[in-house]
Design a protein around this motif. Sequence first.
Motif, short mmCIF file in Angstrom:
data_model
loop_
_atom_site.label_atom_id
_atom_site.label_comp_id
_atom_site.label_asym_id
_atom_site.label_seq_id
_atom_site.Cartn_x
_atom_site.Cartn_y
_atom_site.Cartn_z
N HIS A 69 0.86 -1.18 0.00
CA HIS A 69 0.00 0.00 0.00
C HIS A 69 0.90 1.23 0.00
O HIS A 69 1.87 1.30 0.76
CB HIS A 69 -0.91 0.00 1.24
N LEU A 99 -6.07 0.45 6.77
CA LEU A 99 -5.86 1.17 5.51
C LEU A 99 -4.71 0.54 4.73
O LEU A 99 -4.83 0.27 3.53
CB LEU A 99 -5.57 2.65 5.77
N GLY A 102 -5.49 -2.65 3.17
CA GLY A 102 -6.49 -2.58 2.10
C GLY A 102 -7.86 -3.05 2.51
O GLY A 102 -8.75 -3.18 1.68
N SER A 103 -8.07 -3.30 3.81
CA SER A 103 -9.38 -3.77 4.27
C SER A 103 -10.32 -2.61 4.58
O SER A 103 -11.50 -2.82 4.87
CB SER A 103 -9.22 -4.67 5.50
N LYS A 104 -9.80 -1.38 4.53
CA LYS A 104 -10.60 -0.19 4.77
C LYS A 104 -10.12 0.85 3.78
O LYS A 104 -8.94 0.95 3.48
CB LYS A 104 -10.41 0.29 6.21
N SER A 105 -11.07 1.65 3.25
CA SER A 105 -10.67 2.67 2.28
C SER A 105 -10.37 4.01 2.92
O SER A 105 -9.63 4.81 2.36
CB SER A 105 -11.75 2.83 1.20
N SER A 107 -11.83 7.54 5.27
CA SER A 107 -12.65 8.71 4.96
C SER A 107 -11.78 9.75 4.26
O SER A 107 -10.55 9.77 4.42
CB SER A 107 -13.23 9.31 6.24
N MET A 111 -7.93 10.77 5.19
CA MET A 111 -6.90 10.62 4.16
C MET A 111 -6.22 11.96 3.88
O MET A 111 -5.01 12.00 3.64
CB MET A 111 -7.50 10.04 2.88
N LEU A 126 -3.35 6.49 -2.84
CA LEU A 126 -4.30 5.53 -3.42
C LEU A 126 -3.54 4.37 -4.03
O LEU A 126 -2.56 4.58 -4.75
CB LEU A 126 -5.17 6.21 -4.48
N GLU A 129 -4.03 0.77 -9.43
CA GLU A 129 -4.99 -0.17 -10.02
C GLU A 129 -4.22 -1.17 -10.88
O GLU A 129 -3.32 -0.79 -11.62
CB GLU A 129 -6.00 0.59 -10.89
#
Length: 130
Positions: A69, A99, A102-105, A107, A111, A126, A129
Amino acid sequence: MSEAVQIIERDGKPEYAVVPIDTYERLVASAEKAEDIRTFDRAMVELERGEDEVVPEAVAQRLLAGDEHPMRVWREHRGLTQEALATAAGVGKSYISQLEAGSKSGSVDAMRRIAAILEVDIEDLLPVEP
């Protein structure tokens, strides 16, 4: 440039210049090189003003690989633990952990605070992708 250039006029005024393809290609290459130089010069000014930074190759490689991440990469690059980042951002350590896993995006507000602490744009946090 000794190549023949054809000038096309409209109403007695030059409107187009037709040049041989090799001349055109040299002109395009020169223009691209000039733009690269201007971009480099702007980047150097931003570095001198402290508006940007040089990111070590190892950090850039970790970010580009996408295996981790980006928050974790930036946090570690800045020398912060999850707990230190969480405290500074006003969130729990588990929130940072989620975060980064990757289990939570997260707020937008949190962020933004995290990005400010890590001195990066929010977009830099972020995940890439696939």
